[in-house]
Structures are given as structure tokens and as C-alpha cells.
Motif scaffolding. Sequence first.
Motif, PDB file in Angstrom:
ATOM      1  N   TYR A 232       0.791 -28.639 -20.505  1.00 51.41           N
ATOM      2  CA  TYR A 232       0.142 -28.604 -21.991  1.00 51.41           C
ATOM      3  C   TYR A 232       1.098 -28.116 -23.119  1.00 51.41           C
ATOM      4  CZ  TYR A 232      -3.944 -29.151 -19.095  1.00 51.41           C
ATOM      5  OH  TYR A 232      -4.642 -29.587 -18.006  1.00 51.41           O
ATOM      6  N   GLN A 233       1.841 -27.176 -22.700  1.00 52.90           N
ATOM      7  CA  GLN A 233       2.910 -26.650 -23.805  1.00 52.90           C
ATOM      8  C   GLN A 233       4.152 -26.344 -22.873  1.00 52.90           C
ATOM      9  OE1 GLN A 233       2.359 -22.369 -25.124  1.00 52.90           O
ATOM     10  NE2 GLN A 233       4.196 -22.563 -23.866  1.00 52.90           N
ATOM     11  N   PRO A 234       5.229 -27.247 -23.106  1.00 52.10           N
ATOM     12  CA  PRO A 234       6.407 -27.101 -22.169  1.00 52.10           C
ATOM     13  C   PRO A 234       7.345 -25.993 -22.485  1.00 52.10           C
ATOM     14  CG  PRO A 234       6.597 -28.700 -24.075  1.00 52.10           C
ATOM     15  CD  PRO A 234       5.301 -28.331 -24.192  1.00 52.10           C
ATOM     16  N   ASP A 235       8.110 -25.423 -21.831  1.00 52.10           N
ATOM     17  CA  ASP A 235       9.101 -24.651 -21.768  1.00 52.10           C
ATOM     18  C   ASP A 235       8.616 -23.273 -22.095  1.00 52.10           C
ATOM     19  OD1 ASP A 235      11.769 -23.663 -21.857  1.00 52.10           O
ATOM     20  OD2 ASP A 235      12.216 -23.922 -23.925  1.00 52.10           O
ATOM     21  N   ALA A 236       7.674 -22.936 -21.218  1.00 54.26           N
ATOM     22  CA  ALA A 236       7.218 -21.263 -21.394  1.00 54.26           C
ATOM     23  C   ALA A 236       8.092 -20.476 -20.529  1.00 54.26           C
ATOM     24  CB  ALA A 236       5.727 -21.303 -20.986  1.00 54.26           C
ATOM     25  N   ARG A 237       8.334 -19.123 -21.061  1.00 56.57           N
ATOM     26  CA  ARG A 237       8.827 -18.303 -20.036  1.00 56.57           C
ATOM     27  C   ARG A 237       7.709 -17.351 -19.317  1.00 56.57           C
ATOM     28  NH1 ARG A 237      12.709 -15.537 -24.641  1.00 56.57           N
ATOM     29  NH2 ARG A 237      13.692 -17.338 -25.218  1.00 56.57           N
ATOM     30  N   LEU A 238       8.211 -17.074 -18.232  1.00 52.72           N
ATOM     31  CA  LEU A 238       7.212 -16.116 -17.139  1.00 52.72           C
ATOM     32  C   LEU A 238       8.159 -14.726 -17.013  1.00 52.72           C
ATOM     33  CD1 LEU A 238       5.060 -15.349 -15.434  1.00 52.72           C
ATOM     34  CD2 LEU A 238       5.917 -16.668 -13.601  1.00 52.72           C
ATOM     35  N   TYR A 239       7.361 -13.616 -17.383  1.00 54.46           N
ATOM     36  CA  TYR A 239       8.081 -12.324 -17.324  1.00 54.46           C
ATOM     37  C   TYR A 239       7.267 -11.687 -16.177  1.00 54.46           C
ATOM     38  CZ  TYR A 239       9.988 -13.075 -22.045  1.00 54.46           C
ATOM     39  OH  TYR A 239      10.693 -13.607 -23.062  1.00 54.46           O
ATOM     40  N   VAL A 240       8.025 -11.069 -14.882  1.00 54.00           N
ATOM     41  CA  VAL A 240       7.325 -10.764 -13.829  1.00 54.00           C
ATOM     42  C   VAL A 240       7.803  -9.396 -13.679  1.00 54.00           C
ATOM     43  CG1 VAL A 240       7.267 -10.725 -11.288  1.00 54.00           C
ATOM     44  CG2 VAL A 240       7.501 -12.935 -12.618  1.00 54.00           C
ATOM     45  N   VAL A 241       6.933  -8.332 -13.830  1.00 54.04           N
ATOM     46  CA  VAL A 241       6.949  -6.979 -14.168  1.00 54.04           C
ATOM     47  C   VAL A 241       6.579  -6.383 -12.808  1.00 54.04           C
ATOM     48  CG1 VAL A 241       6.372  -4.902 -15.517  1.00 54.04           C
ATOM     49  CG2 VAL A 241       6.677  -7.068 -16.371  1.00 54.04           C
ATOM     50  N   VAL A 383      12.839 -12.547 -15.416  1.00 51.93           N
ATOM     51  CA  VAL A 383      12.413 -13.918 -16.596  1.00 51.93           C
ATOM     52  C   VAL A 383      12.642 -14.949 -15.921  1.00 51.93           C
ATOM     53  CG1 VAL A 383      12.601 -14.918 -18.813  1.00 51.93           C
ATOM     54  CG2 VAL A 383      12.894 -12.302 -18.458  1.00 51.93           C
ATOM     55  N   MET A 384      11.560 -16.001 -15.747  1.00 53.92           N
ATOM     56  CA  MET A 384      11.592 -17.398 -15.085  1.00 53.92           C
ATOM     57  C   MET A 384      11.395 -18.292 -16.246  1.00 53.92           C
ATOM     58  SD  MET A 384       9.926 -16.659 -11.373  1.00 53.92           S
ATOM     59  CE  MET A 384      10.378 -15.327 -10.443  1.00 53.92           C
ATOM     60  N   ARG A 385      11.679 -19.640 -15.919  1.00 52.42           N
ATOM     61  CA  ARG A 385      11.208 -20.765 -16.901  1.00 52.42           C
ATOM     62  C   ARG A 385      10.592 -21.827 -15.921  1.00 52.42           C
ATOM     63  NH1 ARG A 385      14.887 -21.379 -22.217  1.00 52.42           N
ATOM     64  NH2 ARG A 385      14.415 -19.337 -23.019  1.00 52.42           N
ATOM     65  N   PRO A 386       9.511 -21.635 -15.560  1.00 57.37           N
ATOM     66  CA  PRO A 386       8.971 -22.681 -14.605  1.00 57.37           C
ATOM     67  C   PRO A 386       9.257 -24.041 -15.457  1.00 57.37           C
ATOM     68  CG  PRO A 386       7.241 -20.846 -14.853  1.00 57.37           C
ATOM     69  CD  PRO A 386       8.309 -20.587 -15.819  1.00 57.37           C
ATOM     70  N   GLY A 387       9.631 -25.060 -14.254  1.00 61.78           N
ATOM     71  CA  GLY A 387       9.879 -26.454 -14.866  1.00 61.78           C
ATOM     72  C   GLY A 387      11.172 -26.469 -15.051  1.00 61.78           C
ATOM     73  N   ARG A 388      11.940 -25.319 -15.105  1.00 61.45           N
ATOM     74  CA  ARG A 388      13.611 -25.387 -14.913  1.00 61.45           C
ATOM     75  C   ARG A 388      13.839 -24.805 -13.587  1.00 61.45           C
ATOM     76  NH1 ARG A 388      15.786 -23.752 -21.161  1.00 61.45           N
ATOM     77  NH2 ARG A 388      14.477 -25.195 -22.195  1.00 61.45           N
TER      78      ARG A 388
END
Length: 400
Positions: A232-241, A383-388
Motif C-alpha cells: 500500500y505504501q512502498p519503500d518503508a523502513r523498519l527499525y528493530v530495537v 534498520v531494514m527495508r522490507p521489499g529490498r
Amino acid sequence: MAQPCVLLKHGEVVLKGRNRGRFEELLQRNLRTALDGIGDAVRIRTGRSVTVLSGPVPVEQVVERVRRVPGFNVVQPAIAVPKDAETVAEAAVGLLRDRAPGTESFAVRARRRDKDFPMRSAELAGFVGARIQRELGLTVDLTSPAVEVTVEVDRKEVYLSTERIPGQGGLPVGASGRAVALLSGGYDSPVAAHRAMRRGLRCHFVHFTGAPYTGPSSAYKAYALVRQLTRYQPDARLYVVPLGTAQRSLATAGAGRLQVVAQRRLMVRVAAELARRVGARALVTGDSLGQVASQTLSNLATVDEASPLPVLRPLLGWDKTEIMEEAVRIGTADISRLPDEDCCRLLAPPRVATGTTPGQFARLEGRLDVERTVEALLERVQVMRPGREGAEGPRAAAVA
């Protein structure tokens, strides 16, 4: 000859005034991103309330992509024919001929965006309907037809369709700025993030694990959830803490029944600092009022006090059944029901305080040195970028 195309009906964008152009520009940019890789030869033409995708359109693939783009209310696979009443009627018969064996009744709805077309809308609908009835023997039912043929007269051509697929509606992603969404592995927070996207917020995500006291299963789930939401919204970052050490420190400092709310206050502080670094101006959570002990009105207010940014709660008035149904619709339910090790259960007391005030946490957080703890947590964030492919380094959170 009839040419396949896809009509995208605009949502709230049509209600905007002087800044409507900015919303439409964002909408078209998001559309082009959604078509990346399959729509290189697709022509995009935008009118006042509809966008038309034409050319060598791989219709099924295009529909699957564009129906997830917030800002479009309706997606219609269609055919385009020349502006001639006879040609339109012939094309309508062709559309229904393949469906006729299972179709007993029909209706024709016509609309003229080009008022210079010689037939009025009702006249055109009657003309096309009479041809269908005569050649296919179907029954006219204007109240509850088995199939509805829409005929839309545009400036250069006429579009015919028998299918209306609901779009996401709302506003184009990015129209309302950026936010950081706190993402657990449950049903609520992904649905809340999706609702925020539909209101024009571009979301990045932060997920807290219980590491080093829990395994990586919750991070895997968070990655999968963000990957689904990027449809629904491309290129989002995921921060895992990794929050486990800080949780242990809170327990050692004597948090007791305040443990869960203290953890949530720490989470929003970390999320707010991440938001500052990426230029976001709000936090989004999946809280639903009264759903669990930590989501009472007083506890929500206590958590809000710890955040320098607004905490948005799109699901505040939703019940669990509504949330789970929406999770099924957006495709996150199957991921959310997978088992994991939720950090919120780590060191949770048998009973959670349901009525708290910010003042109760002053001494506890003083023992913890909250500012230093937040900085230490951010030094270990991944930091991850799911889809990449791959993930950025552990210090990438400092990069906006």
C-alpha cells in the motif's frame, strides 16, 4: 476496435480546493510507483475525477497493483470504444455475451462527462439496453440487476465496464506528512498503520523485541508485516530495537505493577527520537480504548505525557472483531496469528496498574536515566527495508 483499459475513480482528492493539484500530483506519483515493472508502456491520462490507464495494459496485474493505492475509490477494468452510439451498443452486447449463460437480468447506467455527445445519459442507456435485450434476450432490472453495464462518455472515447472493484479510498500517501508507527506482532498495529496511510501519512515502523532475552521470531513477523504493508505504501523502513535489557532495568528499579506502562512510555520516547531523525511529526499506535489493562484512558494519557510528538490512535473506538476483519481484508491477519515472543509479555507483572498518572513514574525513570537509556537503545537499532534485499547497518537510525 475495443481497447482494454482500467478506470481509477478519485476519492477525497476531488473535494480539495486550491491545493488539489498537490494531492493529484502525489496520487499520480504513487500510481506510477505501484506500476513499476509492469506498466512501463501503460499510458496514464488524468481527468477531473478519473484516471485512465490504457495502451498494452496487463489488466489483471494492473488491477491487483492499483487497487492498493490510497486515494482511488473505485477500480474498473473496462474497454474503450469510439464515440458512436451504434459502436457502444455493439460493444456492450459483446461484453455481456460471454456472461449471458449465467446472467438473467441487467441494467445500463450511462454518464456523460462530454456534454456535447448528441444523446443524453438516459437516452444512451435506453438505446444500449434495448440492443442488449433484443440480441441476448436478457431482462431489464433497474433495481437489483445480476449485471450492471456502466457507460461513460469521455472527451475522446467511451468506456464500458461490468465490474467495480473497491479501492482504498482516503488520501494519497504523503499528503499528510510522515509518521512512525509502533508495530507489534499482533493484529492491531498493522491495521492502525494502514488506516494512517489511508489518511495520507507516509509511515516508517519501529518494532521492539525482548532481545537478548527472547529470540528473533517477533522481528521476523514485523518484517513480514511491513513487507505486506509496503504493497500500500512502498519503500518503508523498519527499525528493530532490542528492549530486553531496558525492561530488565525497569524491573530491577522496582517498577512492579507499573512495568507495562513504564515500558510503553520508554517505547514512545525511543519512537519519538527516531521520528525526529527521519523527519516524522507524529507516532501511530494500535491502541483500542479499554481493550487491555494498559489501554485504559488514564494509562493512555500517562503514555502520551512521555512523548514530545502527538500519538495518533486510528483504532481507538474499534473492537477486536472489527480489527481482525480489517486485518483479513488488508492481508496481515495470517502473519499476525503466527506465534512469536512478544516483548510486552517479558517481565510483565501478574496484575497491571489500570489507573496511573505521570507523577508515579518520576522516581522510577530517574533511577533508569531515561535519556541515556534511549540513546543506548538507538545505538543498537537495526534498520531494514522490507521489499529490498539486505538491511542497513546498526547505526543507520541516525540517518534521516
